[in-house]
Write a protein that holds these residues in place. Structure first.
Motif, short mmCIF file in Angstrom:
data_model
loop_
_atom_site.label_atom_id
_atom_site.label_comp_id
_atom_site.label_asym_id
_atom_site.label_seq_id
_atom_site.Cartn_x
_atom_site.Cartn_y
_atom_site.Cartn_z
N CYS A 16 0.81 -1.22 0.00
CA CYS A 16 0.00 0.00 0.00
C CYS A 16 0.85 1.27 0.00
CB CYS A 16 -0.91 0.01 1.23
SG CYS A 16 -2.11 -1.33 1.25
N MET A 17 2.13 1.14 0.23
CA MET A 17 3.01 2.31 0.29
C MET A 17 3.30 2.81 -1.13
SD MET A 17 4.57 2.45 3.68
CE MET A 17 5.87 3.44 3.16
N PRO A 18 3.50 4.11 -1.31
CA PRO A 18 3.84 4.61 -2.64
C PRO A 18 5.23 4.12 -3.06
CG PRO A 18 3.99 6.37 -1.02
CD PRO A 18 3.40 5.18 -0.33
N ALA A 19 5.41 3.94 -4.35
CA ALA A 19 6.68 3.40 -4.85
C ALA A 19 7.82 4.40 -4.66
CB ALA A 19 6.54 3.02 -6.31
N THR A 20 7.58 5.66 -4.95
CA THR A 20 8.62 6.68 -4.80
C THR A 20 8.03 7.90 -4.12
OG1 THR A 20 8.16 7.60 -6.98
CG2 THR A 20 9.88 5.94 -6.86
N THR A 21 8.89 8.67 -3.55
CA THR A 21 8.47 9.94 -2.96
C THR A 21 9.27 11.05 -3.61
OG1 THR A 21 10.07 9.71 -1.18
CG2 THR A 21 7.86 8.90 -0.76
N GLN A 22 8.68 12.22 -3.72
CA GLN A 22 9.35 13.35 -4.32
C GLN A 22 10.23 14.02 -3.26
OE1 GLN A 22 6.70 16.16 -6.04
NE2 GLN A 22 8.33 17.39 -6.93
#
Length: 94
Positions: A37-43
């Protein structure tokens, strides 16, 4: 009585061991499901550093010794005049 208490603790540890073996895979499955459920990348930054049109701060040169001025006197004065200028004034008689 002592053997009975020893048997209870052995049975309790066996039950705890079975619960551990049952719960451990269940916890691993839950952890993997939540990780999905976690996003693949973060900005991390606003602009892409590889973008040649990205705005950046201008590089400038600033000398570390530019504000330096020499504090030496231009012409040396006699030492007695300099000493008399900084010496305490003699007390006047009352």
């Amino acid at each position: 009585m002592l053997t009975l208490s020893g048997a209870k603790s052995g049975a309790a540890s066996a039950v705890r061991g079975r619960l551990f073996l049952i719960c451990w895979p269940l916890l691993a499955v839950i952890a993997f499901a939540l990780a999905g459920c976690m996003p693949a990348t973060t900005q991390v930054a606003d602009a892409d550093p590889a973008d040649p049109s990205a705005k950046v701060a201008r590089a400038s040169y600033r000398s570390t010794v530019a504000p330096y001025t020499s504090l030496r006197p231009a012409t040396p004065a006699p030492w007695r005049d300099r000493n008399d200028a900084v010496a305490p004034q003699p007390k006047q008689d009352r």
